[in-house]
Scaffold this motif. Structure first.
Motif, short mmCIF file in Angstrom:
data_model
loop_
_atom_site.label_atom_id
_atom_site.label_comp_id
_atom_site.label_asym_id
_atom_site.label_seq_id
_atom_site.Cartn_x
_atom_site.Cartn_y
_atom_site.Cartn_z
N LEU A 143 5.87 6.74 2.33
CA LEU A 143 5.12 5.49 2.22
C LEU A 143 3.68 5.69 1.80
O LEU A 143 3.23 5.13 0.79
CB LEU A 143 5.18 4.73 3.56
N TRP A 144 2.91 6.48 2.54
CA TRP A 144 1.48 6.55 2.27
C TRP A 144 1.15 7.32 0.99
O TRP A 144 0.24 6.89 0.25
CB TRP A 144 0.74 7.10 3.49
N ILE B 4 -1.63 2.38 -5.83
CA ILE B 4 -2.89 1.64 -5.93
C ILE B 4 -3.57 2.01 -7.25
O ILE B 4 -4.11 1.16 -7.96
CB ILE B 4 -3.81 1.96 -4.73
N VAL B 5 -3.55 3.30 -7.57
CA VAL B 5 -4.12 3.76 -8.84
C VAL B 5 -3.35 3.15 -10.02
O VAL B 5 -3.94 2.65 -10.98
CB VAL B 5 -4.11 5.29 -8.92
N ILE C 136 -0.69 -6.40 2.61
CA ILE C 136 0.00 -7.59 3.13
C ILE C 136 1.52 -7.40 3.09
O ILE C 136 2.23 -7.71 4.06
CB ILE C 136 -0.41 -8.83 2.32
N ALA C 137 2.02 -6.88 1.97
CA ALA C 137 3.46 -6.72 1.82
C ALA C 137 4.02 -5.70 2.80
O ALA C 137 5.08 -5.92 3.41
CB ALA C 137 3.78 -6.30 0.38
N PHE D 155 6.56 -0.26 -4.27
CA PHE D 155 7.11 -0.17 -5.63
C PHE D 155 7.41 -1.55 -6.19
O PHE D 155 7.20 -1.82 -7.38
CB PHE D 155 8.37 0.71 -5.65
N VAL D 156 7.89 -2.44 -5.34
CA VAL D 156 8.17 -3.81 -5.79
C VAL D 156 6.88 -4.52 -6.18
O VAL D 156 6.83 -5.22 -7.20
CB VAL D 156 8.91 -4.60 -4.69
N VAL D 157 5.81 -4.33 -5.39
CA VAL D 157 4.52 -4.94 -5.73
C VAL D 157 4.04 -4.44 -7.09
O VAL D 157 3.57 -5.23 -7.93
CB VAL D 157 3.47 -4.63 -4.64
#
Length: 207
Positions: free
Chosen positions: A28-29, A36-37, A68-69, A103-105
């Motif tokens: 995850l992290w 984010i990049v 949020i997600a 990944f969806v975001v």
């Protein structure tokens, strides 16, 4: 001692299994940081709204959406996963769920940018047409000190897609020669003189 040894072995085995699951699920992290990049680069190159977006602003948008997600969806997705794989520890299932979410975001932001791309290209064509009309008019009518700087056009959208104010600075940079461009009118009648006040002053007043 003989009776305690199996319990010790079982505890060691349980710790080993938990450690193995944690290593398997610890995506995850690292994914969060990497995406984010990616979100920042994608948002900068393909903004989902408007015409431009800085790399920092796009990365911040991706960060907020991902936080949020992950907070809202990682636990429900982890619970859903455990229905099919009850052998997976809850914390690992949530990690998997959160990884899927980031990944969806990223996919949603990319899709939004691609969908919005034609609108950006249309705005760029409209701005280019307004600049071309302004340059033709200024090049034919303005004093020489402005014609020599014809390539430096400042464009302000009054009614995006239709009405623009275009300014060209003088050679010494102390004055601007400005025109109003109305793209709804024929080329020959679409430009009118609009004074010497630069767009920066009008934009600051409007803000």
């Amino acid at each position: 001692m003989d009776g305690a040894r199996p319990a010790w072995l079982m505890r060691t085995r349980a710790r080993y299994v938990r450690m193995r699951w944690r290593r398997t699920g610890a995506w995850l992290w690292p994914s969060f940081v990497a995406l984010i990049v990616v979100d920042g680069v994608v948002g900068h190159l393909l903004p989902p709204a408007g015409t431009t977006e800085t790399l920092v602003a796009a990365a911040l948008l991706g960060l907020v959406l991902n936080v949020i997600a992950v907070v809202l969806l990682s636990r429900p997705l982890g619970m859903l996963l455990r229905r099919f794989r009850p052998d997976i520890p809850g914390v690992v299932a949530r990690d998997y769920g959160g990884t899927v979410v980031v990944f969806v975001v990223a996919a949603v932001l990319l899709t939004a940018g691609l969908v919005h791309r034609p609108a950006i290209q249309a705005r760029q064509r409209e701005s280019g047409d307004a600049i071309a009309r302004a340059q033709a008019w200024i090049g034919a009518r303005a004093p020489d000190e402005f014609r020599r700087n014809l390539q430096f056009v400042s464009l302000l959208a009054i009614q995006p897609g239709t009405i623009y104010r275009a300014c060209v600075p003088s050679v010494d940079g102390k004055r601007s020669y400005c025109v109003i461009v109305n793209r709804n009118l024929p080329f020959q009648r679409s430009v009118t003189f609009s004074g010497y006040e630069p767009n920066s002053v009008l934009a600051a007043g409007a803000g």
